[in-house]
Design a protein around this motif. Structure first.
Motif, PDB file in Angstrom:
ATOM      1  N   GLY A  13       0.782  -1.230   0.000  1.00 45.08           N
ATOM      2  CA  GLY A  13       0.000   0.000   0.000  1.00 45.08           C
ATOM      3  C   GLY A  13       0.809   1.273   0.000  1.00 45.08           C
ATOM      4  O   GLY A  13       0.304   2.337  -0.376  1.00 45.08           O
ATOM      5  N   HIS A  14       2.065   1.209   0.411  1.00 48.17           N
ATOM      6  CA  HIS A  14       2.909   2.395   0.383  1.00 48.17           C
ATOM      7  C   HIS A  14       3.196   2.839  -1.048  1.00 48.17           C
ATOM      8  O   HIS A  14       3.461   4.014  -1.300  1.00 48.17           O
ATOM      9  N   ASP A  15       3.170   1.889  -1.980  1.00 47.45           N
ATOM     10  CA  ASP A  15       3.565   2.185  -3.356  1.00 47.45           C
ATOM     11  C   ASP A  15       2.513   1.844  -4.406  1.00 47.45           C
ATOM     12  O   ASP A  15       2.605   2.322  -5.545  1.00 47.45           O
ATOM     13  N   VAL A  16       1.530   1.021  -4.047  1.00 45.60           N
ATOM     14  CA  VAL A  16       0.603   0.482  -5.036  1.00 45.60           C
ATOM     15  C   VAL A  16      -0.839   0.722  -4.595  1.00 45.60           C
ATOM     16  O   VAL A  16      -1.213   0.366  -3.473  1.00 45.60           O
ATOM     17  N   PRO A  17      -1.689   1.294  -5.462  1.00 42.76           N
ATOM     18  CA  PRO A  17      -3.109   1.463  -5.119  1.00 42.76           C
ATOM     19  C   PRO A  17      -3.768   0.111  -4.857  1.00 42.76           C
ATOM     20  O   PRO A  17      -3.440  -0.896  -5.492  1.00 42.76           O
ATOM     21  N   ALA A  18      -4.697   0.089  -3.917  1.00 42.70           N
ATOM     22  CA  ALA A  18      -5.330  -1.163  -3.497  1.00 42.70           C
ATOM     23  C   ALA A  18      -6.000  -1.892  -4.658  1.00 42.70           C
ATOM     24  O   ALA A  18      -6.048  -3.130  -4.667  1.00 42.70           O
ATOM     25  N   GLU A  19      -6.516  -1.147  -5.648  1.00 46.51           N
ATOM     26  CA  GLU A  19      -7.211  -1.806  -6.754  1.00 46.51           C
ATOM     27  C   GLU A  19      -6.270  -2.630  -7.633  1.00 46.51           C
ATOM     28  O   GLU A  19      -6.731  -3.408  -8.478  1.00 46.51           O
ATOM     29  N   ARG A  20      -4.965  -2.477  -7.445  1.00 44.12           N
ATOM     30  CA  ARG A  20      -4.007  -3.256  -8.227  1.00 44.12           C
ATOM     31  C   ARG A  20      -3.431  -4.441  -7.452  1.00 44.12           C
ATOM     32  O   ARG A  20      -2.603  -5.179  -7.981  1.00 44.12           O
ATOM     33  N   TRP A  21      -3.866  -4.620  -6.224  1.00 47.12           N
ATOM     34  CA  TRP A  21      -3.317  -5.704  -5.415  1.00 47.12           C
ATOM     35  C   TRP A  21      -3.701  -7.082  -5.932  1.00 47.12           C
ATOM     36  O   TRP A  21      -3.083  -8.081  -5.577  1.00 47.12           O
ATOM     37  N   GLY A  22      -4.730  -7.151  -6.758  1.00 42.09           N
ATOM     38  CA  GLY A  22      -5.121  -8.435  -7.325  1.00 42.09           C
ATOM     39  C   GLY A  22      -4.033  -9.083  -8.158  1.00 42.09           C
ATOM     40  O   GLY A  22      -4.107 -10.283  -8.457  1.00 42.09           O
ATOM     41  N   TRP A  23      -3.032  -8.301  -8.528  1.00 43.47           N
ATOM     42  CA  TRP A  23      -1.918  -8.855  -9.294  1.00 43.47           C
ATOM     43  C   TRP A  23      -0.964  -9.678  -8.433  1.00 43.47           C
ATOM     44  O   TRP A  23      -0.130 -10.429  -8.971  1.00 43.47           O
ATOM     45  N   LEU A  24      -1.040  -9.564  -7.105  1.00 43.39           N
ATOM     46  CA  LEU A  24      -0.041 -10.230  -6.261  1.00 43.39           C
ATOM     47  C   LEU A  24       0.018 -11.754  -6.443  1.00 43.39           C
ATOM     48  O   LEU A  24       1.120 -12.299  -6.585  1.00 43.39           O
ATOM     49  N   PRO A  25      -1.110 -12.486  -6.438  1.00 42.30           N
ATOM     50  CA  PRO A  25      -0.982 -13.928  -6.673  1.00 42.30           C
ATOM     51  C   PRO A  25      -0.473 -14.262  -8.065  1.00 42.30           C
ATOM     52  O   PRO A  25       0.247 -15.257  -8.253  1.00 42.30           O
ATOM     53  N   LEU A  26      -0.807 -13.424  -9.059  1.00 40.98           N
ATOM     54  CA  LEU A  26      -0.276 -13.657 -10.405  1.00 40.98           C
ATOM     55  C   LEU A  26       1.226 -13.400 -10.433  1.00 40.98           C
ATOM     56  O   LEU A  26       1.995 -14.130 -11.074  1.00 40.98           O
ATOM     57  N   LEU A  27       1.649 -12.349  -9.739  1.00 47.39           N
ATOM     58  CA  LEU A  27       3.075 -12.041  -9.616  1.00 47.39           C
ATOM     59  C   LEU A  27       3.812 -13.216  -8.978  1.00 47.39           C
ATOM     60  O   LEU A  27       4.899 -13.608  -9.423  1.00 47.39           O
ATOM     61  N   ALA A  28       3.227 -13.778  -7.917  1.00 50.02           N
ATOM     62  CA  ALA A  28       3.855 -14.918  -7.251  1.00 50.02           C
ATOM     63  C   ALA A  28       3.975 -16.105  -8.190  1.00 50.02           C
ATOM     64  O   ALA A  28       4.960 -16.861  -8.150  1.00 50.02           O
TER      65      ALA A  28
ATOM     66  N   ASP B 175      -6.593  -8.868 -18.986  1.00 50.29           N
ATOM     67  CA  ASP B 175      -6.740  -7.420 -19.046  1.00 50.29           C
ATOM     68  C   ASP B 175      -5.788  -6.759 -18.044  1.00 50.29           C
ATOM     69  O   ASP B 175      -5.006  -7.447 -17.370  1.00 50.29           O
ATOM     70  N   GLY B 176      -5.841  -5.445 -17.955  1.00 51.02           N
ATOM     71  CA  GLY B 176      -4.885  -4.722 -17.131  1.00 51.02           C
ATOM     72  C   GLY B 176      -4.985  -4.986 -15.654  1.00 51.02           C
ATOM     73  O   GLY B 176      -4.040  -4.709 -14.896  1.00 51.02           O
ATOM     74  N   THR B 177      -6.120  -5.543 -15.203  1.00 51.83           N
ATOM     75  CA  THR B 177      -6.280  -5.860 -13.788  1.00 51.83           C
ATOM     76  C   THR B 177      -5.987  -7.327 -13.485  1.00 51.83           C
ATOM     77  O   THR B 177      -6.139  -7.775 -12.349  1.00 51.83           O
TER      78      THR B 177
ATOM     79  N   VAL C  83     -13.311 -12.333 -16.692  1.00 48.67           N
ATOM     80  CA  VAL C  83     -13.790 -13.003 -15.483  1.00 48.67           C
ATOM     81  C   VAL C  83     -12.720 -12.913 -14.405  1.00 48.67           C
ATOM     82  O   VAL C  83     -11.521 -12.859 -14.679  1.00 48.67           O
ATOM     83  N   ASP C  84     -13.179 -12.852 -13.167  1.00 46.65           N
ATOM     84  CA  ASP C  84     -12.249 -12.947 -12.039  1.00 46.65           C
ATOM     85  C   ASP C  84     -12.875 -13.867 -10.997  1.00 46.65           C
ATOM     86  O   ASP C  84     -14.052 -14.219 -11.074  1.00 46.65           O
ATOM     87  N   ALA C  85     -12.089 -14.318 -10.062  1.00 45.82           N
ATOM     88  CA  ALA C  85     -12.564 -15.218  -9.004  1.00 45.82           C
ATOM     89  C   ALA C  85     -13.251 -16.455  -9.562  1.00 45.82           C
ATOM     90  O   ALA C  85     -14.190 -16.985  -8.972  1.00 45.82           O
TER      91      ALA C  85
END
Length: 285
Positions: free
Chosen positions: A96-111, A259-261, A276-278
């Motif tokens: 959250g210090h660097d990334v807006p919350a709406e972009r946090w959905g990328w974290l599992p994809l990043l992992a 998509d971008g999210t 689709v998500d989830a």
């Protein structure tokens, strides 16, 4: 005299070297601030989430278990494996210090990208991703699940929002130990090594690298190179799939893009594209 069987008697599955892992990974200015290896636990994600919310774990904490008895995956699925047969690890991050919350959905994809780009070269086994967060490997010509990723939001005592990111990877599971026939392991895929120490070091270094790129780009997956990297690793794109949505609805069609999210875009029989998500994805062909 033959020694009696004990917890560490399986020489093919030696315990992790916690001290060496800390020396290699916990350094000044590094992402990882502490690393603990426990002998057994129910869930590293649950333990780290509890520690984080109580103030007992700082951002950058890594928790590793030799054995996980009640691991959880997406849709609250169970994830269990014999002691020292895999990597069971959770990390605490505060994007959250660097990334807006709406972009946090990328974290599992990043992992997922971090896992593929780390494990494939070390184990010398081709791995891939099934959207959104399954790791895949090929065993006897069949696509099998190698591992999974779970991200959970928590709140630290000072009110800071954080994420506990957990990963489970089957390393040395033998055929008779697989929990389901669709599971696999690095061993069964013909890995050059099943030594968990270098595998875990590579995984955590890769995760820190991709996390650093992503946060530096403000969570913009394209600018961080994460979107094309995920697409290159993803076995779902280009496949005909069935997406099982929450509530029981489903979408069938070709997985054509992200998509971008980070949502999966599916083109149905009429070429209508739907993100689709989830969703729970089934590869049909």
């Amino acid at each position: 005299m033959t020694p009696p069987p004990g917890r560490w008697s399986d020489l093919d599955r030696p315990p992790l070297n916690a001290r060496a892992l800390r020396t290699a990974l916990v350094r000044p200015a590094a992402l990882w601030t502490g690393l603990t290896v426990v002998e057994s636990t129910g869930s590293t994600n649950a333990d780290l989430a509890a520690a984080a919310t109580s103030g007992a774990a700082a951002p950058g904490t890594v928790l590793v278990a030799e054995e996980q008895l009640s691991g959880r995956g997406r849709l609250d699925r169970r994830w269990n494996a014999p002691a020292r047969s895999g990597l069971f690890v959770s990390v605490l991050l505060t994007p959250g210090h660097d990334v807006p919350a709406e972009r946090w959905g990328w974290l599992p994809l990043l992992a997922g990208v971090a896992a593929v780009t780390a494990l494939s070269p070390v184990a010398e086994v081709e791995t891939a991703l099934k959207w959104p967060n399954d790791l895949l490997v090929t065993v006897d010509g069949t696509e099998r699940k190698l591992g999974g990723i779970l991200a959970e939001r928590v709140t630290l005592p000072d009110g800071t929002a954080a994420v506990v990111l957990g990963m489970g990877v089957n390393v040395s599971l033998r055929a008779d130990e697989l929990p389901v026939p669709t599971a696999g392991s690095l061993l069964l895929a013909g890995a050059r090594t099943t030594d968990r120490d270098p595998l875990l070091r590579a995984l955590l270094r890769s995760l820190a690298d991709w996390y650093g790129r992503w946060t530096a780009a403000g969570g913009d997956a394209s600018a961080a190179g994460l979107l094309p990297a995920y697409a290159a690793c993803c076995a779902t794109l280009g496949r005909t799939v069935r997406a099982l949505l929450p509530g029981g609805a489903e979408v069938r069609g070709e997985a054509v893009a992200l998509d971008g999210t980070g949502r999966l875009v599916i083109a149905d029989a009429d070429a209508v594209q739907r993100p689709v998500d989830a969703a729970d994805i089934v590869h049909l062909r």
